[in-house]
Design a protein around this motif. Sequence first.
Motif, PDB file in Angstrom:
ATOM      1  N   PRO B 456      73.236 -31.485 -12.806  1.00 57.78           N
ATOM      2  CA  PRO B 456      72.787 -31.339 -11.389  1.00 57.78           C
ATOM      3  C   PRO B 456      72.101 -30.030 -10.948  1.00 57.78           C
ATOM      4  O   PRO B 456      72.473 -29.138 -11.423  1.00 57.78           O
ATOM      5  CB  PRO B 456      74.258 -31.460 -10.617  1.00 57.78           C
ATOM      6  CG  PRO B 456      75.167 -32.092 -11.551  1.00 57.78           C
ATOM      7  CD  PRO B 456      74.618 -31.735 -12.736  1.00 57.78           C
ATOM      8  N   GLY B 457      71.128 -30.245 -10.301  1.00 58.77           N
ATOM      9  CA  GLY B 457      70.238 -29.062  -9.891  1.00 58.77           C
ATOM     10  C   GLY B 457      69.025 -28.788 -10.924  1.00 58.77           C
ATOM     11  O   GLY B 457      68.450 -27.860 -10.586  1.00 58.77           O
ATOM     12  N   THR B 458      68.821 -29.388 -11.837  1.00 63.12           N
ATOM     13  CA  THR B 458      67.681 -29.083 -12.845  1.00 63.12           C
ATOM     14  C   THR B 458      66.565 -29.868 -12.784  1.00 63.12           C
ATOM     15  O   THR B 458      65.716 -30.272 -13.835  1.00 63.12           O
ATOM     16  CB  THR B 458      68.437 -28.995 -14.034  1.00 63.12           C
ATOM     17  OG1 THR B 458      68.872 -30.170 -14.563  1.00 63.12           O
ATOM     18  CG2 THR B 458      69.617 -28.102 -14.365  1.00 63.12           C
ATOM     19  N   LEU B 793      52.005 -25.914  -8.463  1.00 62.59           N
ATOM     20  CA  LEU B 793      52.964 -25.242  -9.151  1.00 62.59           C
ATOM     21  C   LEU B 793      54.479 -25.582  -8.940  1.00 62.59           C
ATOM     22  O   LEU B 793      54.821 -25.417  -7.850  1.00 62.59           O
ATOM     23  CB  LEU B 793      52.698 -23.948  -9.327  1.00 62.59           C
ATOM     24  CG  LEU B 793      51.170 -23.655  -9.649  1.00 62.59           C
ATOM     25  CD1 LEU B 793      51.033 -22.226  -9.995  1.00 62.59           C
ATOM     26  CD2 LEU B 793      50.592 -24.246 -10.706  1.00 62.59           C
ATOM     27  N   THR B 794      55.260 -25.736 -10.003  1.00 62.22           N
ATOM     28  CA  THR B 794      56.571 -26.111  -9.806  1.00 62.22           C
ATOM     29  C   THR B 794      57.380 -25.462 -10.554  1.00 62.22           C
ATOM     30  O   THR B 794      58.157 -25.902 -11.571  1.00 62.22           O
ATOM     31  CB  THR B 794      56.621 -27.713 -10.230  1.00 62.22           C
ATOM     32  OG1 THR B 794      56.076 -27.916 -11.479  1.00 62.22           O
ATOM     33  CG2 THR B 794      55.908 -28.546  -9.075  1.00 62.22           C
ATOM     34  N   GLU B 795      57.552 -24.114 -10.351  1.00 62.15           N
ATOM     35  CA  GLU B 795      58.602 -23.120 -11.078  1.00 62.15           C
ATOM     36  C   GLU B 795      59.764 -23.517 -10.765  1.00 62.15           C
ATOM     37  O   GLU B 795      60.423 -23.765  -9.451  1.00 62.15           O
ATOM     38  CB  GLU B 795      58.166 -21.831 -10.820  1.00 62.15           C
ATOM     39  CG  GLU B 795      59.133 -20.900 -11.663  1.00 62.15           C
ATOM     40  CD  GLU B 795      58.479 -19.473 -11.654  1.00 62.15           C
ATOM     41  OE1 GLU B 795      57.311 -19.030 -11.600  1.00 62.15           O
ATOM     42  OE2 GLU B 795      59.154 -18.270 -11.361  1.00 62.15           O
ATOM     43  N   TYR B 796      60.615 -23.830 -11.822  1.00 60.73           N
ATOM     44  CA  TYR B 796      61.997 -23.948 -11.710  1.00 60.73           C
ATOM     45  C   TYR B 796      62.812 -22.628 -11.228  1.00 60.73           C
ATOM     46  O   TYR B 796      62.768 -21.511 -11.729  1.00 60.73           O
ATOM     47  CB  TYR B 796      62.623 -24.440 -12.902  1.00 60.73           C
ATOM     48  CG  TYR B 796      64.193 -24.457 -13.025  1.00 60.73           C
ATOM     49  CD1 TYR B 796      64.837 -25.293 -12.042  1.00 60.73           C
ATOM     50  CD2 TYR B 796      64.970 -23.797 -13.872  1.00 60.73           C
ATOM     51  CE1 TYR B 796      66.276 -25.573 -12.225  1.00 60.73           C
ATOM     52  CE2 TYR B 796      66.323 -23.662 -13.936  1.00 60.73           C
ATOM     53  CZ  TYR B 796      67.032 -24.440 -13.068  1.00 60.73           C
ATOM     54  OH  TYR B 796      68.322 -24.573 -12.899  1.00 60.73           O
ATOM     55  N   VAL B 797      63.468 -23.029 -10.044  1.00 61.69           N
ATOM     56  CA  VAL B 797      64.099 -21.781  -9.545  1.00 61.69           C
ATOM     57  C   VAL B 797      65.846 -21.957  -9.448  1.00 61.69           C
ATOM     58  O   VAL B 797      66.298 -23.160  -8.760  1.00 61.69           O
ATOM     59  CB  VAL B 797      63.847 -21.160  -8.182  1.00 61.69           C
ATOM     60  CG1 VAL B 797      64.717 -20.123  -7.519  1.00 61.69           C
ATOM     61  CG2 VAL B 797      62.492 -21.041  -8.044  1.00 61.69           C
ATOM     62  N   PRO B 798      66.797 -21.621 -10.395  1.00 62.21           N
ATOM     63  CA  PRO B 798      68.176 -22.264 -10.431  1.00 62.21           C
ATOM     64  C   PRO B 798      68.632 -22.063  -8.941  1.00 62.21           C
ATOM     65  O   PRO B 798      68.447 -21.346  -8.129  1.00 62.21           O
ATOM     66  CB  PRO B 798      68.695 -21.245 -11.432  1.00 62.21           C
ATOM     67  CG  PRO B 798      67.581 -20.531 -12.194  1.00 62.21           C
ATOM     68  CD  PRO B 798      66.551 -20.576 -11.276  1.00 62.21           C
ATOM     69  N   THR B 799      69.415 -23.192  -8.451  1.00 62.15           N
ATOM     70  CA  THR B 799      70.204 -23.124  -7.169  1.00 62.15           C
ATOM     71  C   THR B 799      71.352 -22.128  -7.135  1.00 62.15           C
ATOM     72  O   THR B 799      71.584 -21.583  -8.423  1.00 62.15           O
ATOM     73  CB  THR B 799      70.834 -24.447  -7.027  1.00 62.15           C
ATOM     74  OG1 THR B 799      71.754 -24.461  -5.705  1.00 62.15           O
ATOM     75  CG2 THR B 799      71.551 -25.125  -8.268  1.00 62.15           C
ATOM     76  N   LEU B 809      83.395 -26.540 -11.849  1.00 63.49           N
ATOM     77  CA  LEU B 809      82.881 -27.655 -11.861  1.00 63.49           C
ATOM     78  C   LEU B 809      81.669 -27.934 -10.844  1.00 63.49           C
ATOM     79  O   LEU B 809      81.552 -27.254  -9.919  1.00 63.49           O
ATOM     80  CB  LEU B 809      83.725 -28.950 -11.724  1.00 63.49           C
ATOM     81  CG  LEU B 809      84.910 -28.987 -12.663  1.00 63.49           C
ATOM     82  CD1 LEU B 809      85.885 -29.770 -12.085  1.00 63.49           C
ATOM     83  CD2 LEU B 809      84.518 -29.440 -14.187  1.00 63.49           C
ATOM     84  N   LEU B 810      80.762 -28.929 -11.133  1.00 65.02           N
ATOM     85  CA  LEU B 810      79.477 -29.190 -10.248  1.00 65.02           C
ATOM     86  C   LEU B 810      79.878 -30.718  -9.528  1.00 65.02           C
ATOM     87  O   LEU B 810      80.096 -31.464 -10.265  1.00 65.02           O
ATOM     88  CB  LEU B 810      78.130 -29.076 -10.982  1.00 65.02           C
ATOM     89  CG  LEU B 810      77.759 -27.781 -11.354  1.00 65.02           C
ATOM     90  CD1 LEU B 810      76.432 -27.964 -12.001  1.00 65.02           C
ATOM     91  CD2 LEU B 810      77.503 -26.836 -10.182  1.00 65.02           C
ATOM     92  N   LEU B 811      79.870 -30.343  -8.346  1.00 65.07           N
ATOM     93  CA  LEU B 811      79.969 -31.763  -7.539  1.00 65.07           C
ATOM     94  C   LEU B 811      78.508 -32.385  -6.980  1.00 65.07           C
ATOM     95  O   LEU B 811      77.869 -31.524  -6.517  1.00 65.07           O
ATOM     96  CB  LEU B 811      80.886 -31.341  -6.257  1.00 65.07           C
ATOM     97  CG  LEU B 811      81.075 -32.633  -5.135  1.00 65.07           C
ATOM     98  CD1 LEU B 811      82.106 -33.634  -5.780  1.00 65.07           C
ATOM     99  CD2 LEU B 811      81.519 -32.046  -3.840  1.00 65.07           C
ATOM    100  N   THR B 812      78.602 -33.489  -7.032  1.00 68.02           N
ATOM    101  CA  THR B 812      77.550 -34.275  -6.817  1.00 68.02           C
ATOM    102  C   THR B 812      77.949 -35.469  -5.845  1.00 68.02           C
ATOM    103  O   THR B 812      79.080 -35.815  -6.308  1.00 68.02           O
ATOM    104  CB  THR B 812      76.224 -34.734  -7.816  1.00 68.02           C
ATOM    105  OG1 THR B 812      75.253 -34.790  -7.188  1.00 68.02           O
ATOM    106  CG2 THR B 812      77.052 -35.575  -8.742  1.00 68.02           C
ATOM    107  N   LYS B 911      73.460 -32.484  -3.531  1.00 70.64           N
ATOM    108  CA  LYS B 911      73.767 -32.967  -4.565  1.00 70.64           C
ATOM    109  C   LYS B 911      74.324 -32.003  -5.588  1.00 70.64           C
ATOM    110  O   LYS B 911      74.521 -32.446  -6.982  1.00 70.64           O
ATOM    111  CB  LYS B 911      72.268 -33.712  -5.249  1.00 70.64           C
ATOM    112  CG  LYS B 911      71.770 -34.617  -4.373  1.00 70.64           C
ATOM    113  CD  LYS B 911      72.898 -35.746  -4.600  1.00 70.64           C
ATOM    114  CE  LYS B 911      72.256 -36.727  -3.780  1.00 70.64           C
ATOM    115  NZ  LYS B 911      73.009 -38.138  -3.684  1.00 70.64           N
ATOM    116  N   VAL B 912      74.491 -30.689  -5.188  1.00 65.72           N
ATOM    117  CA  VAL B 912      75.076 -29.568  -6.177  1.00 65.72           C
ATOM    118  C   VAL B 912      76.174 -28.572  -5.483  1.00 65.72           C
ATOM    119  O   VAL B 912      75.360 -27.957  -4.315  1.00 65.72           O
ATOM    120  CB  VAL B 912      74.016 -28.834  -6.761  1.00 65.72           C
ATOM    121  CG1 VAL B 912      74.360 -28.052  -7.953  1.00 65.72           C
ATOM    122  CG2 VAL B 912      72.650 -29.424  -7.285  1.00 65.72           C
TER     123      VAL B 912
END
Lengths: 74, 951
Positions: B456-458, B793-799, B809-812, B911-912
Amino acid sequence: MENQNLIKMANNIGAFFNSEPDKAQAVAGIEQHLKSFWEPRMRRQIIDYVQQDGTELMAIVAEAVRNLAAQRSL
Amino acid sequence: MIINNETDYGTPASLSANLVTLEIDGRKVTVPEGTSVMRAAGETGINIPKLCATDSLDPFGSCRMCLVQIEGARGYPASCTTPVAEGMKVCTQNEKLANIRRGIAELYISDHPLDCLTCSANGDCELQDTVGAVGLREVRYGYEGENHLDAAKDGSNPYFSFDPAKCIVCSRCVRACEETQGTYALTIDGRGFDSKVSPSQNQAFMDSECVSCGACVQACPTATLMEKSVIDHGLPEHSVITTCAYCGVGCSFRAEMKGEQVIRMVPDKNGQANHGHSCVKGRFAFGYATHKDRITTPMIRDNISDAWQEVSWEEAIEFAAEKLKQLQAKYGRDSIGGITSSRCTNEETYLVQKLVRAGFGNNNVDTCARVCHSPTGYGLKSTFGESSGTQNFDSVKKSDVILVIGANPTDGHPVFGSMMKRRLREGAKLIVADPRTIDLVKSPHVQADYHLKLRPGTNVALVTALAHVIVTEDLADEKFVSERCDTESFAKWKTFVAKPENSPEAMAEVTGVPADAIRGAARLYATGGNGAIYYGLGVTEHSQGSTTVIGIANLAMATGNIGRDGVGVNPLRGQNNVQGSCDMGSFPHEFVGYRHVSDTKTRALFESAWKVELQSEPGLRIPNMFSAAIDGSFKGLYIQGEDIAQSDPDIQHVHHALRQMECIIVQDLFLNETAKFAHVFLPGSSFLEKNGTFTNAERRISPVRKVMTPLGGKEDWEVTQDLANAVGYPMNYKHPSEIMDEIARLTPQFAGVSYAKIEAMGSIQWPCNDEFPEGTPTMHADHFVRGQGRFMLTEYVPTDEKASRKYPLLLTTGRILSQYNVGAQTRRTDNVAWHEEDRLEIHPHDAEELGINDADWVGIKSRAGETVLRALISERVQPGVVYTTFHFPHSGANVITTDNSDWATNCPEYKVTAVHVAKVSEPSRWQKQYQDFSDKQETLLKDRIVAHEHE
């Protein structure tokens, strides 16, 4: 509104535009985004923050906010 | 089961362009090649008796009732399975055929109950009609032989019964489950005389894999599968075509009525979005509309600790208007606002935003689309130039590769999910990008070629890595790009995505998806023919939601998958009118038609039409409203059909904000969670009680028609109009069609839309104007709305929400088939039989580590709050990820979700959420406190001062 909330939102905008290789274009993009989507009281508050401190903002965001302030468009 | 005047042609229409001429009963008939003899006869008005044939299903040829004679052909072929041929001469009626048909009918009736007069299908039974048509007068075999008349009835499904004693084993139900729905829950078990319809492994319907879409009930020619509402109330006597008020598919239904009572909702086979199919919600879950919880008298109170007081409409509107005016006088013009609903009609939504902009004098209007698809609006407008999906649903029929990202169509958009599965069964390739193993990944006759089971989140990391492969392996459609797109932005984008840090190998660590799977999926999408992308809230509800939408648009443009059938970018909208509410100017920064409030020319247009000066600055978005309420600058809110106190994230923050406000006006069907914080309650009207239009995910404007008198006495648009007049801004519409006329006058995309045109065409896909007078099924066909497609441009920025020692844990979150959004409607139907509480899905590995067993109570804690749910151990989630739904208010799913939001739109990151999960023995503190508050509010409702006491 809480400054921290606005700072976080502004920096998130900055993070998107940060990948733009042309820095002037990135700053302009942030500035336009704030003008287009932020309600005036939010813009006034982030300008106040930059004028008083501004250290928690990304450099390109702070520059965009300063540009906004200079325009006196509020 | 047909209670309308539509002809059932027995077999589907052929789409062939080649025509064939034949002769049937002496009449010349010309039909497309591939048409069955049965259909050709039907199209010329000759009805051939049939039982196992219906035009929603492929021909089967089992009942033998439809046999005919063909000159030069041997025997008596079944007309349903015999295609027409040039010069063919067909006879459908003669003595020999009549004898054979009577003989077949005789066999059927020898093993069929003779209770026609008391049968629930009496008057609506194809067996009855057919036996009558063939003139059966006696059953020579008698009724004493071996038969199925004592077969036990299955009443386990809350909505329909299965009475095998009445079954003629025509297989229509089985075929409907396979062909129409694609679930394969039904089969014919046994052979010969022992043949019988079997849900799953001879299980009761409720215990089987049946998803209660109703396709089998609709296909059944007898009373074997019958709606319980018909059994209870008898057959309807008239019907009205209207549009479902659940998800963004926007299915067309026949509301079949007895007077003002809905007996059943039957999917309209002429429906241009659903083509006669339905799901358990639209088909059966309409009982909420007349549920005892409906509040039908306006109520007011000064404080939320006071008992409600019933008043007349006039008093309630006056009370609300005075409060709003006082707030503006005291705190300023910008201290109040409104929220429109994606569950209401276009006309109602338009009116609410008009009230705010013109009546309140500010732009503090927002919509619940803020919390779902606002990133779609931003992302697609920025790249393509228009804030909408590009295709119609039928486009999927021509897709060769389907890429589903962050959507669960079989649960969230089930009717479209069935269309998609049909195409996949025909051989289209499937790529699923989802942290969970959704049904599409593997279901009967469907298996994803790639399941990119990302963390989630990527999403952005994944989408950019896909782009990296397309660019670095020279898979881009350079010709399309050079002709249709801004090449400068393309060059910049190519350089960006080609960077080594965006490669699948580099992103594999981030996403958890093996590099070779990313490479394989990218190659397949880019080179596999027509590539179509479908996405949902698993894309938008992220801190980088808009970036992923942009990334998706980049992929489509780079591969030339835009502007024709079978391709495109398709946001699957959550609620029935998400597209419409966005179109109608619900966002604080733009007028109807997506035009910014700062645009002088547009503003002048509206100022002239509305005869009022309008603000040029954007207003507050929903999350900003909450923040402003807490800082004391935002005091009053008019909310139509939206339950922000349950649906919005970080709910303790939302509740705190609501408590700070001095006037909350809720217009709704029920005392929803938000109404518990309200000062004025205005009874809403259900979709059955009003006229208007909904716009679905494919931009299709469909009619909503009033089939019963509003229980509260007013349609929702009338209430908004009354409030506008009371605050001093005159409105005087006589009918919603006048509102649509105004929208058409002011909006280029809607210029050609009118109720008359919708009536004539059934529905219209916008843009509909001089350039596209019949609407636009496929957008950007010749050029992008913005001129040239723009790569970004779509640079990935971590949440910020990362797994840590404290929150490992990651809740979605998501939703399931039987429930809808906050559950206000579906919780008040028998759909609770499938889902009576929200559960926490947890992988067996994590459950074992934490000592959690199935159905244990578990506490879920995030930095925002804590709640308690029962565990559901499931391999659908991956280790390290937990999942829940948010259909029940006391579950508190949104106690845990945080204030993180999309950088561009403030769409929440549902979602994260990083969480800690542990076995517990009691509800959380929040749950106890909220239960107390909720109980008090229910008491204040129960103890309300009723109107006559007040007088």
